[in-house]
Design a protein around this motif. Structure first.
Motif, short mmCIF file in Angstrom:
data_model
loop_
_atom_site.label_atom_id
_atom_site.label_comp_id
_atom_site.label_asym_id
_atom_site.label_seq_id
_atom_site.Cartn_x
_atom_site.Cartn_y
_atom_site.Cartn_z
N UNK A 102 -5.28 34.73 -30.80
CA UNK A 102 -6.73 34.70 -30.99
C UNK A 102 -6.89 33.52 -32.18
N UNK A 103 -5.89 32.93 -32.82
CA UNK A 103 -5.93 32.12 -33.85
C UNK A 103 -6.17 30.78 -33.60
N UNK A 104 -4.93 30.44 -32.76
CA UNK A 104 -5.08 28.76 -32.52
C UNK A 104 -5.03 28.46 -31.11
N UNK A 105 -4.82 29.72 -30.28
CA UNK A 105 -4.78 29.35 -28.79
C UNK A 105 -3.33 29.26 -28.21
N UNK A 106 -2.07 29.55 -29.17
CA UNK A 106 -0.80 29.17 -28.62
C UNK A 106 -0.61 30.44 -27.83
N UNK A 107 0.61 30.51 -26.99
CA UNK A 107 0.84 31.57 -26.39
C UNK A 107 1.67 32.59 -27.11
N UNK A 108 1.35 33.88 -26.98
CA UNK A 108 2.15 34.97 -27.72
C UNK A 108 3.46 35.21 -26.98
N UNK A 109 4.45 34.42 -27.39
CA UNK A 109 5.58 34.45 -26.42
C UNK A 109 7.01 35.15 -27.14
N UNK A 110 6.84 35.61 -28.51
CA UNK A 110 7.82 36.22 -29.19
C UNK A 110 7.73 37.69 -29.32
N UNK A 111 8.71 38.45 -29.77
CA UNK A 111 8.66 39.82 -29.84
C UNK A 111 9.56 40.36 -30.80
N UNK A 112 9.39 41.31 -31.72
CA UNK A 112 10.10 41.99 -32.86
C UNK A 112 9.72 43.53 -32.37
#
Length: 208
Positions: free
Chosen positions: A140-150
């Protein structure tokens, strides 16, 4: 008439053909060529770095203009396979898509599964089924894909936005202004996960 090339003899290795330049320009020419090759190599390296960055920004350049999901739309994986309840174990996640429009450019969705008791108040439990919850994968910030995880936190690699999938994908770090929209899902009579409506908020950057 002697047509042989006027060559010099170095006394050890036989005749040596002289450079076309006799005033040091041959050495300059060699240095210029070396610089040109080094520059070309640099451009090639930059191009190789640009390729993955371009892929990362692919969704950033998309604009959603209409409904993505709808009532009874099946969720499918990247190969177009519908999702059954036994697909994920607790703590796992999978990128899924609306069945009529599969592909990375068509509203990638994060399907997660946790024990129902782990979901907090931010998650709309009516939108979950058998421990599954689904959220838009577009930051929801710049439209990139949320692809990581911690651990159990979802991470967007562009600006390190963080989201909690057990609390309605609420923002827990970074610059995103709001949570990832949740997708209402249920289990169809034929045993596959389906959407019951579209996302409950604006997908990607912008919106409220």
């Amino acid at each position: 008439m002697n047509n042989e090339c006027p060559c010099e003899d170095d006394g050890n290795q036989g005749p040596v053909r002289p450079s076309i330049y006799t005033d040091g320009r041959a050495e300059v020419e060699r240095r210029d060529i070396a610089k040109l090759l080094a520059t070309a190599g640099g451009f090639s390296a930059l191009a190789s770095l640009a390729a993955p960055l371009a892929g990362l920004q692919q969704v950033f350049q998309r604009t959603y203009t209409g409904p993505i999901y709808g009532e009874s739309i099946p969720l499918v994986d990247g190969d177009g396979n519908r999702i059954t309840p036994d697909r994920l174990e607790a703590g796992e996640q999978l990128t899924v898509f609306p069945e009529p429009r599969p592909g990375i450019g068509d509203a990638p969705t994060l399907l997660v599964r946790f024990p129902e008791a782990e979901y907090g108040e931010g998650t709309e439990l009516a939108y979950t089924v058998e421990g599954y919850a689904a959220y838009s994968k577009i930051c929801t910030h710049a439209g990139c894909t949320v692809s990581g995880r911690e651990d159990d936190t979802l991470v967007c690699p562009c600006h390190y936005g963080k989201f909690d999938p057990t609390n309605g994908a609420a923002v827990t770090g970074g610059p995103p202004p709001r949570a990832l929209p949740q997708l209402p899902i249920t289990l169809a009579s034929d045993g596959y996960l389906i959407a019951t409506a579209d996302f409950d908020g604006h997908v990607g950057a912008g919106g409220e």
